[in-house]
Design an enzyme around this catalytic site. Structure first.
Site, mmCIF file in Angstrom:
data_model
loop_
_atom_site.group_PDB
_atom_site.id
_atom_site.type_symbol
_atom_site.label_atom_id
_atom_site.label_comp_id
_atom_site.label_asym_id
_atom_site.label_seq_id
_atom_site.Cartn_x
_atom_site.Cartn_y
_atom_site.Cartn_z
ATOM 1 N N ASN A 137 83.325 48.626 28.010
ATOM 2 C CA ASN A 137 84.168 49.798 27.761
ATOM 3 C C ASN A 137 84.830 50.225 29.080
ATOM 4 O O ASN A 137 84.364 49.866 30.169
ATOM 5 C CB ASN A 137 83.355 50.944 27.157
ATOM 6 N N PRO A 138 85.936 50.987 29.020
ATOM 7 C CA PRO A 138 86.649 51.376 30.238
ATOM 8 C C PRO A 138 85.796 52.156 31.236
ATOM 9 O O PRO A 138 86.000 52.028 32.444
ATOM 10 C CB PRO A 138 87.805 52.228 29.704
ATOM 11 N N TYR A 139 84.857 52.942 30.741
ATOM 12 C CA TYR A 139 83.978 53.681 31.658
ATOM 13 C C TYR A 139 83.194 52.704 32.530
ATOM 14 O O TYR A 139 83.188 52.810 33.767
ATOM 15 C CB TYR A 139 83.035 54.578 30.864
ATOM 16 N N GLY A 140 82.514 51.751 31.907
ATOM 17 C CA GLY A 140 81.746 50.769 32.660
ATOM 18 C C GLY A 140 82.625 49.898 33.542
ATOM 19 O O GLY A 140 82.264 49.565 34.673
ATOM 20 N N LYS A 153 83.729 51.880 36.654
ATOM 21 C CA LYS A 153 82.620 52.003 37.593
ATOM 22 C C LYS A 153 82.378 50.688 38.327
ATOM 23 O O LYS A 153 82.093 50.672 39.533
ATOM 24 C CB LYS A 153 81.347 52.437 36.856
#
Length: 415
Positions: free
Chosen positions: A218-221, A224
């Protein structure tokens, strides 16, 4: 009888008049005299102001100098849930702390609680700023002498990241780059980076260890991981001490009830499951929405590693103490035990004493079935072990704060 003749005893310059034995000053001359008095007073006031503003006469701010025996830590995102708890711990350990936060997710009320707890000069300062603004970041580092940075500031909801990926790449990756550039420019030697287990994605093998391949889904991971890559590449030619903490699902609150989790109402749909449970228990929402019941897990719901926020900030302080120049340390921060969402909901029901209504819905985009840690490395190298591992007790502590803070901190998160 009027006498307008000038007497010898009266100098020409006074230009006075005598009326019935009384002398009067010429009005024009009186005006010049008053003007000179006002001018002298104005010049005196100006001199006083300039003297007061003179750098040589004003002592410098304690935040702008380095003092022997005092470690000054910049806590980005320090008004947020985890950042505020970390700041509390640092202040208790006698660190000097500067919080930088734009309050888009944080709470000004949390900052005020910290200021009331530690009102002494030189202990805590708050700077309202956006880390996406290069000029603001540069000014912050120019005017303050930091010894270390704990970089928490980030948007951090998996579901939201799938809906607005550009926001996440900018906020997480770009902002980290700006912080790192200013650290290098102004000689700040230590970085403790707040990362996440989301960088691993959905590994085939559990538990997750630090060398598990990172395949974020996902874009969050992904954002990061990009930030981590930037830090890794920079560290190859730097003597900066870096610690990267990849932590799992955070729960709980300050055991003494001073701080807690107060998510913004408009983000409830994307927030942590603990916040959603408490909202349902308080009747703010009609029930709890559990997304996904068909995962390949014992009860069909996702399995997560729930880490108490008190343990998490303890890991950050230990990482700060153990950071070594020129080295990058990577650590998973978790309990080493996975709990399903259904288990979590049952614990929340017991902690709150409320039979929460649960609605089971389809999977949420970007979620993964099972994620939990192997914390052996952080235990071995940093002497850290999770202490608050009773899920129900952690939720009880958090619930107590929620009940006594029905409107969060009761202060709008804006200036």
């Amino acid at each position: 009888m009027l006498n307008f003749n000038r007497t010898r005893s009266q100098p020409r310059s006074t230009r006075s008049m005598s009326l019935g034995g009384m002398d009067y000053v010429d009005p024009k001359r009186k005006g010049n005299f008053v003007g000179k008095v006002f001018l002298a007073a104005a010049l005196t006031a100006l001199c006083i102001i300039m003297i007061k503003r003179s750098p040589s006469l004003n002592p410098p701010s304690p935040f702008s100098i380095r003092e022997p025996g005092v470690t000054h830590v910049l806590v980005t995102g320090g008004a947020g849930y985890i950042g505020s708890h970390a700041t509390l711990r640092l202040l208790r350990e006698n660190y000097r702390v500067t919080i930088v936060d734009n309050l888009s997710r944080g709470n000004l009320g949390a900052v005020r609680v910290l200021q009331e707890l530690f009102p002494e000069p030189g202990r805590l300062q708050f700077i309202y700023a956006d880390l996406g603004d290069k000029e603001s970041v540069n000014k912050i580092f120019l005017e303050n002498k930091f010894d270390a940075v704990m970089h928490f500031a980030a948007v951090a909801y998996v579901g939201e990241s799938t809906l607005d990926p550009l926001k996440y790449y900018h906020n997480i990756t770009s902002n980290t780059l700006l912080v790192l550039e200013s650290m290098a420019k102004y000689g700040v030697k230590t970085l403790i980076y707040s990362s996440t287990c989301a960088t691993y994605g959905e590994p085939e093998k559990m538990p997750i260890i630090e060398i598990t391949e990172q395949k974020p889904i996902n874009p969050y991971g992904k954002a990061k991981k990009m930030a981590e890559d930037i830090i890794f590449d920079f560290s190859k030619n730097s003597k900066m001490a870096v610690m990267i903490l990849r932590y799992f699902n955070v729960i709980g609150s300050d055991p003494e009830g001073r701080l807690g989790e107060a998510p913004r109402p408009e983000l409830r749909e994307h927030g942590r499951i603990s916040g959603a449970c408490f909202d349902a228990a308080r009747g703010i929402t009609t029930g709890l929405k559990v997304r996904g019941t068909d995962y390949k897990t014992p009860d069909g719901t996702c399995i997560r590693d729930y880490i108490d926020v008190t343990d998490l900030v303890d890991a950050h302080v230990k990482a700060l103490e153990k950071a070594q120049p020129g080295k990058v340390g990577i650590y998973n921060v978790g309990t080493g035990k996975g709990r399903s969402v259904k288990e979590f909901v049952n614990a929340c029901k017991k902690a709150t004493g409320v039979d929460i209504k649960v609605d089971y819905l389809p999977r949420r985009p970007g979620d993964y079935a099972e994620v939990y840690s192997d914390p052996s490395k952080i235990n071995r190298e940093l002497n850290w072990t999770a202490q608050y591992t009773d899920l129900e007790k952690s939720l009880q502590v958090a619930w107590k704060w929620q009940k006594s803070h029905r409107n969060g901190y009761g202060i709008l998160s804006a200036i």
